[in-house]
Design an enzyme around this catalytic site. Sequence first.
Site, PDB file in Angstrom:
ATOM      1  N   LYS A   1     -16.766 136.635  15.460  1.00  0.00           N
ATOM      2  CA  LYS A   1     -17.707 137.398  15.619  1.00  0.00           C
ATOM      3  C   LYS A   1     -18.031 137.974  13.985  1.00  0.00           C
ATOM      4  O   LYS A   1     -19.206 137.993  13.403  1.00  0.00           O
ATOM      5  CB  LYS A   1     -17.734 138.497  16.412  1.00  0.00           C
TER       6      LYS A   1
ATOM      7  N   ARG B   1     -12.661 152.455  25.042  1.00  0.00           N
ATOM      8  CA  ARG B   1     -14.022 151.641  24.677  1.00  0.00           C
ATOM      9  C   ARG B   1     -13.895 151.041  26.148  1.00  0.00           C
ATOM     10  O   ARG B   1     -14.070 151.692  27.233  1.00  0.00           O
ATOM     11  CB  ARG B   1     -13.816 150.704  23.752  1.00  0.00           C
TER      12      ARG B   1
HETATM   13  C1  LIG Z   1     -13.768 142.162  17.681  1.00  0.00           C
HETATM   14  C2  LIG Z   1     -12.582 141.928  18.792  1.00  0.00           C
HETATM   15  C3  LIG Z   1     -11.384 141.243  18.722  1.00  0.00           C
HETATM   16  C4  LIG Z   1     -10.914 140.836  17.289  1.00  0.00           C
HETATM   17  O1  LIG Z   1     -10.543 141.787  16.430  1.00  0.00           O
HETATM   18  P1  LIG Z   1      -9.874 141.420  14.920  1.00  0.00           P
HETATM   19  O2  LIG Z   1      -9.458 142.863  14.450  1.00  0.00           O
HETATM   20  O3  LIG Z   1     -10.979 141.014  14.197  1.00  0.00           O
HETATM   21  O4  LIG Z   1      -8.720 140.585  15.412  1.00  0.00           O
HETATM   22  C5  LIG Z   1     -10.569 141.200  19.839  1.00  0.00           C
HETATM   23  N1  LIG Z   1     -11.086 141.796  21.100  1.00  0.00           N
HETATM   24  C6  LIG Z   1     -12.120 142.303  21.230  1.00  0.00           C
HETATM   25  C7  LIG Z   1     -12.549 142.657  22.753  1.00  0.00           C
HETATM   26  C8  LIG Z   1     -13.189 142.334  20.173  1.00  0.00           C
HETATM   27  O5  LIG Z   1     -14.318 142.862  20.411  1.00  0.00           O
END
Ligand SMILES: *Cc1c(COP(=O)(O)O)cnc(C)c1O
Length: 361
Positions: free
Chosen positions: A36, A131
């Site tokens: 993302k 969350r």
């Molecule tokens: C964005 C996200 C991640 C990845 O997080 P990083 O800190 O970039 O490794 C993992 N799990 C979920 C549910 C996310 O939204």
Amino acid sequence: MNLPRIDIDLAKIAHNVQQLKKLYGSKGIDIIGVTKVIGGNPIIADVLVQNGIEILADSRIANIIKMRRAGIRAQYLLLRTPALSQVENVVTHTNISLNSELEVLKKLSEYALKNHIIHKVVLMVELGDLREGIMPSEMDAIVKVVLKLKGLALVGIGTNLACFGGISPDEDKMNELSSIAIRLEEKFKITLAMVSGGNSANYKWFTSSKDVGRINSLRVGESIFLGREALCRKPILGLFTDIFTLMAEVIEAKRKPSQPYGTVYQNASGNTPRFKNKGFMDRAVLAIGTQDVVVSGITPKQEIIVLGATSDHMLIDNTKTSLRVGNTVAFNLNYSALLSVFCTPSIVKNTINQYECANIL
Ligand SMILES: *Cc1c(COP(=O)(O)O)cnc(C)c1O
């Protein structure tokens, strides 16, 4: 070369992926590549897949569609809990989704059945970050129903910490997730192939714990792309932290007063700014602004001071650098800045050190 642009070092991305796979693999943890922050950029996603990442995860279906259309062969996981209005697209375009609502799970199953597909689901457990997630006390009741939904395959459970509440994924939290997995497996006589403990914030827990329990998966974005863990944002030894460089061009460089003069009202952002009078100074204007990037998340590599920015202009103190019109300024980016750059088409994405499959793994 077009400006503003972001330079993306593909060989360094490959290196970080290999190192992280080796590190987490040493205790039996597989990493899912989170795309993302790079907006599902297919060239970058391809480097991940070429270096052994089998599952690509994104929070946006549009990013997943972009990577699939580009022919990147992977399993695609949807990170953000699907909206009820999205279920058809989730089933059509993704292989796995992270879920916390029974109503949505039922609809996913219905649509999957209609299309003769089995959609894989991971149930998210709330462990305190507040969350997404099902309260642990409600897990059993939901699993019981999900196991009866014929369009779904329950492939695992997971949790997400250190996102909203900043809660650390420590030994206690990971042990709790492990025990939930073990309990569900025994009670329902099932095997949970994936127990997904979290994200880049799990590095500290991972390095300090001898036994990772049932945790066998992490979803990793920031550590791959910025070479850092996400609890204290410390660099991870042996990883590159300078994969991305943002470049902007000087469009004006002049000696001017340091303090705006005239009657002060609101500026473009609705603030009434105050500046100290330091006499005349060397100032420069860069052709980049808040429309292009989260300006508070970028750090200049040269000795300039960012004075502020409006939608299309950035103002800098040019005293130490003596930049001239046509010169460029390079910046490092944090997570929010990187995310914003990949969300805007106005910044050219320029890959350097092209990576070719070395078949190392
Ligand atoms: C964005 C996200 C991640 C990845 O997080 P990083 O800190 O970039 O490794 C993992 N799990 C979920 C549910 C996310 O939204």
